[in-house]
Design a protein around this motif. Sequence first.
Motif, short mmCIF file in Angstrom:
data_model
loop_
_atom_site.label_atom_id
_atom_site.label_comp_id
_atom_site.label_asym_id
_atom_site.label_seq_id
_atom_site.Cartn_x
_atom_site.Cartn_y
_atom_site.Cartn_z
N GLY A 336 36.38 -55.57 100.88
CA GLY A 336 36.45 -54.27 100.23
C GLY A 336 37.51 -54.18 99.40
N LEU A 337 38.65 -54.52 99.77
CA LEU A 337 40.00 -54.37 99.01
C LEU A 337 39.69 -55.38 97.72
N THR A 343 37.03 -54.97 90.52
CA THR A 343 36.30 -54.10 89.94
C THR A 343 37.37 -53.41 89.01
N LEU A 344 38.44 -52.91 89.40
CA LEU A 344 39.30 -52.21 88.36
C LEU A 344 39.96 -53.36 87.52
N ALA A 345 40.21 -54.63 87.96
CA ALA A 345 40.72 -55.56 86.72
C ALA A 345 39.54 -56.09 85.94
N GLY A 346 38.39 -55.88 86.24
CA GLY A 346 37.22 -56.21 85.30
C GLY A 346 36.99 -55.01 84.41
N ALA A 347 37.18 -53.51 84.85
CA ALA A 347 37.02 -52.60 83.82
C ALA A 347 38.10 -52.53 82.98
N ILE A 348 39.54 -52.48 83.36
CA ILE A 348 40.66 -52.40 82.53
C ILE A 348 40.51 -53.44 81.51
N ASN A 349 40.27 -54.88 81.93
CA ASN A 349 40.11 -56.00 81.07
C ASN A 349 39.23 -55.85 79.97
N ALA A 350 38.10 -55.39 80.45
CA ALA A 350 36.94 -55.14 79.34
C ALA A 350 37.40 -54.24 78.30
N LEU A 351 38.07 -53.43 78.45
CA LEU A 351 38.48 -52.39 77.53
C LEU A 351 39.57 -52.85 76.78
N GLN A 352 40.58 -53.55 77.60
CA GLN A 352 41.66 -54.01 76.82
C GLN A 352 41.45 -55.17 75.99
N LEU A 353 40.23 -56.13 76.26
CA LEU A 353 39.86 -57.48 75.46
C LEU A 353 39.11 -56.91 74.23
N ASN A 354 38.56 -55.68 74.15
CA ASN A 354 37.91 -55.10 72.99
C ASN A 354 38.62 -54.06 72.09
N GLY A 355 39.96 -53.98 72.48
CA GLY A 355 40.65 -52.90 71.82
C GLY A 355 41.55 -53.57 70.76
N TYR A 356 42.46 -52.71 70.30
CA TYR A 356 43.48 -53.13 69.18
C TYR A 356 44.69 -52.76 69.73
N TYR A 357 45.86 -53.89 69.61
CA TYR A 357 46.97 -53.94 70.20
C TYR A 357 48.05 -53.78 69.20
N PRO A 434 29.94 -44.25 91.91
CA PRO A 434 30.04 -44.87 93.31
C PRO A 434 30.86 -46.49 92.97
N SER A 435 30.37 -47.15 91.74
CA SER A 435 30.76 -48.32 91.60
C SER A 435 32.16 -48.47 91.07
N ALA A 436 32.59 -47.51 90.63
CA ALA A 436 33.94 -47.38 89.76
C ALA A 436 35.07 -47.77 90.91
N ALA A 437 35.99 -48.32 90.34
CA ALA A 437 37.15 -48.69 91.31
C ALA A 437 37.67 -47.64 92.30
N VAL A 438 38.18 -46.25 91.75
CA VAL A 438 38.56 -45.23 92.52
C VAL A 438 37.54 -44.77 93.73
N PRO A 439 36.43 -44.53 93.27
CA PRO A 439 35.60 -43.95 94.14
C PRO A 439 35.28 -44.98 95.30
N LEU A 440 34.94 -46.38 94.74
CA LEU A 440 34.83 -47.36 95.58
C LEU A 440 36.02 -47.53 96.73
N TYR A 441 37.07 -47.43 96.14
CA TYR A 441 38.19 -47.17 97.04
C TYR A 441 38.35 -46.14 97.89
N SER A 442 37.92 -45.16 97.59
CA SER A 442 37.92 -43.91 98.33
C SER A 442 37.07 -43.70 99.27
N GLY A 443 35.83 -44.71 99.07
CA GLY A 443 34.68 -44.57 99.89
C GLY A 443 34.98 -45.46 101.31
N GLN A 444 35.92 -46.44 100.88
CA GLN A 444 36.32 -47.45 102.07
C GLN A 444 37.38 -46.79 102.89
#
Length: 517
Positions: A336-337, A343-357, A434-444
């Motif tokens: 679960g952890l 999930t957290l890494a995947g979501a943040i990386n998806a935004l990061q890799l499609n953004g501008y630095y 529910p599939s997002a990182a924070v709710p997923l963790y809170s549910g666990q």
Amino acid sequence: MATTFVGFAIVQSALEAMQEAVNVAGQNVANATTPGYSRERAQLVTEPTVVQAGTGGPVTDAVLGTGVNIANVERVVESYLNAAVRNAQSNASYQDQVVAFLQNAQSLYNEPGANGLSSTMQKFFTDLATLSQDPQSSAARAVVGQDAANVAAQFNTLASGLSQLGTALEGDLATQVGQVNQALSQVASLNQEIQNAQIQGMSANSLLDQRDQILAQLSQSMAIQVGTDASGNLTVTDAATGALLVDGQSYGQLATNGTLGGVAAAAWQVVEQGLPTTPGGAAPPAALADITSGQIGADLTLLGGTAYPAGTTPPAYFGALAPPGSSAYGQSLQAGLDQVAATLAGAINALQLNGYYLDSSGSPVSAASPPVPFFINGAAATQTNPPSGIGAANLAVNPAILSAPYEIAAAQTASAGDGSNALAMADYGQSTQPSAAVPLYSGQVSALGVQVAAALSQQTTNKSLLTQAKNMQQSVSGVSLNEEFANLTQYQDVYTAAAKAMGAMQTMLATLLSVVP
């Protein structure tokens, strides 16, 4: 005809019997607080009667008693009460181990709390929102990078803590197996000593008490059934598998993290080698022992190293610390952890890799030059883009982000001052999906809390049942000082009366002798 000395013999038997009965009562009083002691009782029996031939006249043939004797000093026990205590003890030990583990796991998460992972993640998302308002700020970028590092470190710490709990369970499992093997050996040895004592006509009560104590200790590790074979030998059977583990002077064995009878066991499994079920028969092949009671049962359940019977629903914490690669890993706390971290890494990386630095001069860099991933698999020798194989134990912030915070892709366009991508990252932290990182963790975390509450409730019930069973056992086998004092008074009264009878007979004999020429 009866001689004058028959009366002396009768009274002497009473004196001797009462003296022995007092000794038995004294033994009970002396061991009133001795753990495992079963009270003893002197069995008084009438001595065989004899027929005395008469001499005619008023003296006719008579059937006379010859006194009293102690046939045996018996242990006052009820086998069904001992079995009830062993069964209750096995269930209580199982639940105690489950509660101890779940509470230790809950303390690792430290939720809700200022130092919990939830708070650490929320600070990361809050500071991303702050960055979105001033995306050119190198200080705000550095704070976000450090926040991310703190999140990764907390995932790492939690994973390490859970791993240590798993290692502790495996160690306890090995210890319990060793204690079971020692107990089985001791029971078999005591069977021999008890048999020898009984053959020689000696009391085996203390040996029987020792054996019952060992059986009680054995039931803490696993559920057992105790019986006797056709020859009267005590037998011990694994209640879960039906394997015969002790038969007279022979005993089987258990093993973990090794090989027994050609069957290899992983660290979280137990192999059992039983005895032949018929005299002279071949021992059954060793097999994995799916023990689901006692402390061993709890360890196996938490590690996912046992199988539940078809149609039986395993408890919610089944496989809570199942090692990666095992069949139960998908429902473990570790899995679960890992899911939350990925999930957290995947979501943040998806935004990061499609953004501008920003480049080193602070100018936005086009998405045509892909940004570096935000989170990476810190244990991977070669990084992929996007990273793969991320879990709680290896989650790490890209060193490029930490050393050069301008690499954070805070913008979704090349416009100066655009912080929309940082805001999108911050908004992800507020997602209620529910599939997002924070709710997923809170549910666990919530599920773990429910499991702890349920386990504590069951622990209270099991302890109550164990106390009831022990009280019933003590009402039969325990020493009642009031009862022993009453018995002592009775024995003393009989002894006193017998002594007076002896004195009367001596006086009568002296009178008779005084008139004999």
